[in-house]
Motif scaffolding. Structure first.
Motif, PDB file in Angstrom:
ATOM      1  N   PRO A   1       0.302  -6.264 -11.313  1.00 23.09           N
ATOM      2  CA  PRO A   1       0.030  -5.023 -10.558  1.00 23.09           C
ATOM      3  C   PRO A   1      -0.437  -5.357  -9.144  1.00 23.09           C
ATOM      4  CG  PRO A   1      -0.930  -4.887 -12.747  1.00 23.09           C
ATOM      5  CD  PRO A   1      -0.454  -6.314 -12.581  1.00 23.09           C
ATOM      6  N   THR A   2       0.001  -4.585  -8.177  1.00 20.34           N
ATOM      7  CA  THR A   2      -0.386  -4.838  -6.788  1.00 20.34           C
ATOM      8  C   THR A   2      -1.890  -4.640  -6.607  1.00 20.34           C
ATOM      9  OG1 THR A   2       0.356  -2.582  -6.346  1.00 20.34           O
ATOM     10  CG2 THR A   2       1.853  -4.355  -5.743  1.00 20.34           C
ATOM     11  N   ASN A   3      -2.408  -5.206  -5.532  1.00 27.51           N
ATOM     12  CA  ASN A   3      -3.857  -5.264  -5.331  1.00 27.51           C
ATOM     13  C   ASN A   3      -4.508  -3.882  -5.379  1.00 27.51           C
ATOM     14  OD1 ASN A   3      -6.493  -5.593  -3.739  1.00 27.51           O
ATOM     15  ND2 ASN A   3      -5.820  -7.708  -3.931  1.00 27.51           N
ATOM     16  N   HIS A   4      -3.894  -2.920  -4.705  1.00 23.33           N
ATOM     17  CA  HIS A   4      -4.526  -1.596  -4.655  1.00 23.33           C
ATOM     18  C   HIS A   4      -4.487  -0.892  -5.998  1.00 23.33           C
ATOM     19  CE1 HIS A   4      -0.267  -0.570  -3.915  1.00 23.33           C
ATOM     20  NE2 HIS A   4      -0.563   0.609  -4.443  1.00 23.33           N
ATOM     21  N   LYS A   5      -3.556  -1.280  -6.861  1.00 22.89           N
ATOM     22  CA  LYS A   5      -3.499  -0.706  -8.201  1.00 22.89           C
ATOM     23  C   LYS A   5      -4.670  -1.204  -9.063  1.00 22.89           C
ATOM     24  CE  LYS A   5       0.141   1.932  -8.155  1.00 22.89           C
ATOM     25  NZ  LYS A   5       0.045   3.372  -8.476  1.00 22.89           N
ATOM     26  N   VAL A   6      -5.177  -2.379  -8.739  1.00 23.07           N
ATOM     27  CA  VAL A   6      -6.280  -2.962  -9.503  1.00 23.07           C
ATOM     28  C   VAL A   6      -7.636  -2.621  -8.889  1.00 23.07           C
ATOM     29  CG1 VAL A   6      -7.289  -5.120 -10.366  1.00 23.07           C
ATOM     30  CG2 VAL A   6      -4.796  -4.848 -10.279  1.00 23.07           C
ATOM     31  N   TYR A   7      -7.737  -2.733  -7.556  1.00 23.32           N
ATOM     32  CA  TYR A   7      -9.038  -2.618  -6.900  1.00 23.32           C
ATOM     33  C   TYR A   7      -9.202  -1.362  -6.056  1.00 23.32           C
ATOM     34  CZ  TYR A   7      -9.449  -7.426  -8.423  1.00 23.32           C
ATOM     35  OH  TYR A   7      -9.506  -8.553  -9.198  1.00 23.32           O
TER      36      TYR A   7
ATOM     37  N   GLU B   1      -7.358   1.366  -2.949  1.00 17.80           N
ATOM     38  CA  GLU B   1      -6.782   1.189  -1.616  1.00 17.80           C
ATOM     39  C   GLU B   1      -7.781   0.616  -0.621  1.00 17.80           C
ATOM     40  OE1 GLU B   1      -4.366   4.364   0.016  1.00 17.80           O
ATOM     41  OE2 GLU B   1      -4.063   5.158  -2.000  1.00 17.80           O
ATOM     42  N   ALA B   2      -9.008   1.118  -0.636  1.00 13.21           N
ATOM     43  CA  ALA B   2      -9.989   0.650   0.353  1.00 13.21           C
ATOM     44  C   ALA B   2     -10.262  -0.836   0.196  1.00 13.21           C
ATOM     45  CB  ALA B   2     -11.281   1.455   0.219  1.00 13.21           C
TER      46      ALA B   2
ATOM     47  N   LEU C   1       0.822  -1.213   0.000  1.00 14.08           N
ATOM     48  CA  LEU C   1       0.000   0.000   0.000  1.00 14.08           C
ATOM     49  C   LEU C   1       0.860   1.270   0.000  1.00 14.08           C
ATOM     50  CD1 LEU C   1      -2.678  -1.139   2.603  1.00 14.08           C
ATOM     51  CD2 LEU C   1      -3.124  -0.623   0.184  1.00 14.08           C
ATOM     52  N   PRO C   2       0.324   2.364  -0.540  1.00 13.37           N
ATOM     53  CA  PRO C   2       1.088   3.628  -0.569  1.00 13.37           C
ATOM     54  C   PRO C   2       1.582   4.084   0.796  1.00 13.37           C
ATOM     55  CG  PRO C   2      -0.817   3.776  -2.002  1.00 13.37           C
ATOM     56  CD  PRO C   2      -0.939   2.460  -1.275  1.00 13.37           C
ATOM     57  N   ALA C   3       0.833   3.799   1.843  1.00 14.68           N
ATOM     58  CA  ALA C   3       1.253   4.223   3.183  1.00 14.68           C
ATOM     59  C   ALA C   3       2.408   3.398   3.723  1.00 14.68           C
ATOM     60  CB  ALA C   3       0.076   4.130   4.155  1.00 14.68           C
ATOM     61  N   MET C   4       2.724   2.271   3.058  1.00 12.83           N
ATOM     62  CA  MET C   4       3.802   1.419   3.534  1.00 12.83           C
ATOM     63  C   MET C   4       4.929   1.371   2.499  1.00 12.83           C
ATOM     64  SD  MET C   4       1.471  -1.338   5.649  1.00 12.83           S
ATOM     65  CE  MET C   4       2.846  -2.202   6.371  1.00 12.83           C
TER      66      MET C   4
ATOM     67  N   GLY D   1       7.444  -6.640  13.472  1.00 10.31           N
ATOM     68  CA  GLY D   1       8.594  -6.489  12.579  1.00 10.31           C
ATOM     69  C   GLY D   1       8.337  -5.479  11.488  1.00 10.31           C
ATOM     70  N   GLN D   2       7.112  -5.452  10.972  1.00  9.93           N
ATOM     71  CA  GLN D   2       6.764  -4.478   9.936  1.00  9.93           C
ATOM     72  C   GLN D   2       6.817  -3.047  10.483  1.00  9.93           C
ATOM     73  OE1 GLN D   2       5.845  -4.989   6.482  1.00  9.93           O
ATOM     74  NE2 GLN D   2       6.286  -2.821   6.611  1.00  9.93           N
ATOM     75  N   VAL D   3       6.294  -2.859  11.687  1.00 13.25           N
ATOM     76  CA  VAL D   3       6.330  -1.526  12.305  1.00 13.25           C
ATOM     77  C   VAL D   3       7.768  -1.084  12.548  1.00 13.25           C
ATOM     78  CG1 VAL D   3       5.737  -0.194  14.365  1.00 13.25           C
ATOM     79  CG2 VAL D   3       4.033  -1.688  13.314  1.00 13.25           C
ATOM     80  N   ALA D   4       8.591  -2.006  13.036  1.00 16.15           N
ATOM     81  CA  ALA D   4      10.000  -1.672  13.244  1.00 16.15           C
ATOM     82  C   ALA D   4      10.673  -1.295  11.929  1.00 16.15           C
ATOM     83  CB  ALA D   4      10.729  -2.844  13.896  1.00 16.15           C
TER      84      ALA D   4
END
Length: 301
Positions: free
Chosen positions: A103-109, A111-112, A90-93, A162-165
């Motif tokens: 294409p990544t999921n949010h690019k197709v469907y 962000e929501a 996602l763009p926020a990550m 781990g992702q947050v770190a």
């Protein structure tokens, strides 16, 4: 599966068995919004190595457990992994445009829908685990242990932590130990879970479970270091995602700290340590686990 199969064919057949099971994890009579169903299916069925579910199957088989009993849990770990990839992109990550060559999921469907697809997949993992009891008679005590370990290793102490770190660190990371924390939790914890879950289904004892934990920790860390190496040396075509992404995002990696050669040596050291733990644990048939460790060390995608 017959241990007479070559490892290449074993890996292919195990992955194909997972591929065949995944489309059926949602009961046909469930009324799911079309957009959500399509977004989930798009990422779950996008391919990939299916490493984590194969580890569940291989660990169960190492103790004489059946693929039928292990498959619902194999599907569970794959949907958790898929949800994490959807959210990572996602763009926020990580803000990625390509995943598994598509294409990544949010690019197709959007962000929501991508966020909600990830939420639904994570939740559905626990439903999948319960089906190992309903369909194959796995005991309630084993299922409770598996649910507890997934909650721990996929959550705040594990993968999400781990992702947050990782997000909080970036160039603020000042030591190799901090980077190792990220790799161990963002990547290795779900691999450890896969091995423990398979071992529990197969009837592993406490000593053997501890060996599986060590094995998973070491190959999980080696796997992520190899990813760091491949981000610099691999090809987009083989990896199915953009290369040089760590450099572009100014993320520190093992090669950043110790160089490519030393990173490759660390992958070899960790793989040897992992295999030693398995060999010394008295596991009935560790062949496939040992072969998986070598495969991961030598992979180029």
């Amino acid at each position: 599966m017959s241990t007479q199969l070559s490892f290449k064919h074993y890996l292919q057949q195990a992955a194909e068995a997972v591929e065949g099971a995944l489309p059926h994890i949602f009961p046909a009579h469930w009324d799911i919004p079309v957009l959500l169903k399509e977004a989930m299916h798009y990422s779950v069925m996008a391919g990939g190595k299916r490493l984590r579910p194969v580890l569940v199957l291989a660990a169960a088989e190492a103790f004489g457990g059946s693929q039928e009993a292990a498959m619902p849990v194999a599907c569970a770990v794959e949907v958790v992994h898929t949800y994490s990839l959807i959210h990572d992109d996602l763009p926020a990550m990580d803000d990625d445009d390509l995943r598994r060559g598509k294409p990544t999921n949010h690019k197709v469907y959007g962000e929501a829908a991508a966020i909600l697809a990830g939420d639904a997949l994570l939740t559905h993992a626990f439903y999948c685990i319960i089906q190992a009891g309903r369909q194959a008679g796995v005991s309630a005590d084993v299922l409770l242990a598996i649910v507890e370990e997934l909650s721990e290793m996929a959550g705040a102490r594990g993968m999400v932590g781990g992702q947050v770190a990782d997000m909080s660190g970036d160039q603020g990371i000042t030591s190799l130990e901090e980077l190792q924390y990220i790799h161990l939790h963002k990547t290795a914890d779900l691999i450890i879970f896969s091995l423990l879950a398979g071992g529990r289904i197969g009837g592993a004892n406490d000593r053997q479970l501890e060996a599986l934990r060590t094995f998973g920790r070491d190959i999980g860390l080696a796997f992520q270091i190899q990813d760091d190496i491949l981000d610099l040396t691999g090809s987009t075509d083989k990896l199915g995602k953009s290369t040089q992404s760590d450099v572009k995002q100014q993320k520190v990696t093992y090669p950043y700290f110790i160089g490519l050669d030393a990173s490759a040596e660390e992958v070899e050291r960790l793989t040897h340590s992992a295999k030693t733990a398995i060999v010394e644990a008295g596991i009935p048939d560790p062949t496939r686990l040992l072969e998986l460790a070598d495969y991961l060390m030598k992979r180029d995608h």
